[in-house]
Scaffold this active site. Structure first.
Site, PDB file in Angstrom:
ATOM      1  N   CYS A  82      79.082 -27.202 -12.651  1.00  0.00           N
ATOM      2  CA  CYS A  82      79.210 -26.836 -11.108  1.00  0.00           C
ATOM      3  C   CYS A  82      79.960 -27.805 -10.239  1.00  0.00           C
ATOM      4  O   CYS A  82      79.623 -28.641 -10.247  1.00  0.00           O
ATOM      5  CB  CYS A  82      77.751 -25.977 -10.239  1.00  0.00           C
ATOM      6  SG  CYS A  82      77.849 -25.867  -9.212  1.00  0.00           S
ATOM      7  N   HIS A  95      85.234 -24.751 -18.757  1.00  0.00           N
ATOM      8  CA  HIS A  95      86.047 -24.193 -18.012  1.00  0.00           C
ATOM      9  C   HIS A  95      87.376 -25.370 -17.864  1.00  0.00           C
ATOM     10  O   HIS A  95      87.310 -26.683 -18.484  1.00  0.00           O
ATOM     11  CB  HIS A  95      85.569 -24.398 -17.154  1.00  0.00           C
ATOM     12  CG  HIS A  95      86.637 -24.289 -15.923  1.00  0.00           C
ATOM     13  ND1 HIS A  95      85.711 -23.449 -14.574  1.00  0.00           N
ATOM     14  CD2 HIS A  95      87.854 -23.565 -15.143  1.00  0.00           C
ATOM     15  CE1 HIS A  95      86.430 -22.784 -13.533  1.00  0.00           C
ATOM     16  NE2 HIS A  95      87.869 -23.216 -14.472  1.00  0.00           N
TER      17      HIS A  95
END
Length: 333
Positions: free
Chosen positions: A102, A171
């Site tokens: 995050c 990611h």
């Protein structure tokens, strides 16, 4: 194609990414109906769980029809996380995932989320202690690195595997990028070549063709779909259809979009009540209708609605604009 994460067998390798404010229970149920292989909750603070926060209880709620589902935690206190994991293990989720990707400042500034990529020893401790404490599979989602000067996804992945992670999701952007620029699929390939556990690729997959391209270029075992699923639960149906027949279904017609929005709204109201549910639907309506004719007029007006009846009436007019070719201003202003 299928994918196995620890003891959990997925029907296909397409996974709904955890997204704050998006992947609540109503939306996850729709994505499951459309064929998602694995669903992920919004990320939940381990510290908030330990404080018995009422809002956190809602974030952890799962439904009978959504399995397999992954519950995602974030935090930076290894002992606290381990204890929380023990406390919640009996809840009806299938996989425990850690968010170490995050990029949001309020998370990173607490040493959580992608900040843990700057502290791989602590990240490894969190996973090692938790994987030893519970029986459910433990997975980790992280990024390419914190920034271009600290690209450490490969080494980080090795440490997560050694600590007992059953799978990892990568990611292909750094924290510094947030969601801008192109995702680096080569780093996903490098991670896949470095570990033996399943690797899930994440970043810039927006449909069947890009999914197939990611599989080919990275060798990843699964693909996580994030922003491309907002307002588009059909993407999971399209991925499955493409794998079976090699053709991409046509985009849903406005009437089908309307029906999906109303089904989504009904679920929101069922779980959250009409006041909260309809207000949360406003952003979803904008995502569902993006790219369709007359959607700008609909988006301008949708923030005024506060009941399911108003939403249904507005959508009926929006569909009528497509079927009668009447200018949007006549209905929605």
């Amino acid at each position: 194609m299928s994918l196995k994460i620890g003891s959990v067998e997925l029907a296909n390798p397409y996974i709904l990414a955890p997204m704050a404010g998006v992947t609540d229970l109503p939306f996850r149920l729709l994505c499951k109906e459309m064929g998602a292989g694995l669903l992920c909750t919004e990320m939940v603070s381990a510290k908030a769980i330990s404080f018995h926060n009422k809002n956190t209880e809602r974030l952890m709620e799962t439904g009978d029809g959504e399995h397999p589902v992954s519950l995602q935690l974030f935090g930076s206190d290894a002992d606290l996380i381990c204890e929380v994991a023990r406390q919640i293990e009996e809840r009806p989720f299938d996989i425990l995932d850690f968010n170490m990707g995050c990029p949001v400042p309020k998370v990173v500034n607490n040493g959580e989320g992608s900040a843990l990529m700057k502290n791989p020893a602590l990240a490894e401790e969190i996973v090692r202690k938790t994987a030893a404490a519970i029986k459910k599979p433990v997975t980790v989602k992280f990024r390419k690195g914190f920034d271009d000067d600290h690209v450490n996804a490969v080494e980080f992945a090795k440490r997560m595997e050694a600590a007992g992670a059953a799978a990892i999701a990568v990611h292909g952007r750094t924290r510094a990028q947030y969601y801008a620029g192109r995702a680096d699929w080569d780093i996903i390939r490098q991670v896949k070549e470095a570990v033996k556990i399943p690797v899930i690729g994440n970043g810039d997959v927006d449909g069947p063709e890009s999914a197939r391209k990611m599989f080919a270029e990275t060798g990843c075992d699964g693909i996580m779909i994030g922003r491309a699923a907002r307002g588009n639960p059909w993407i999971f149906q399209e991925l499955a259809a493409y794998d079976k027949g090699g053709s991409i279904p046509e985009r849903p017609q406005p009437a089908e979009v309307k029906n999906m929005i109303l089904r989504h709204a009904a679920l929101q109201i069922q779980y959250k009540g009409e006041y909260t549910g309809i207000r949360e639907m406003r952003k979803h309506v904008a995502w569902y209708t993006a790219g369709y004719p007359h959607s700008a007029a609909l988006r301008r007006r949708v923030n005024e609605i506060d009941s399911i009846a108003q939403l249904e009436a507005m959508l009926e007019l929006w569909v009528a604009m497509h079927t009668t070719k009447t200018p949007g201003g006549h209905f929605l202003g």
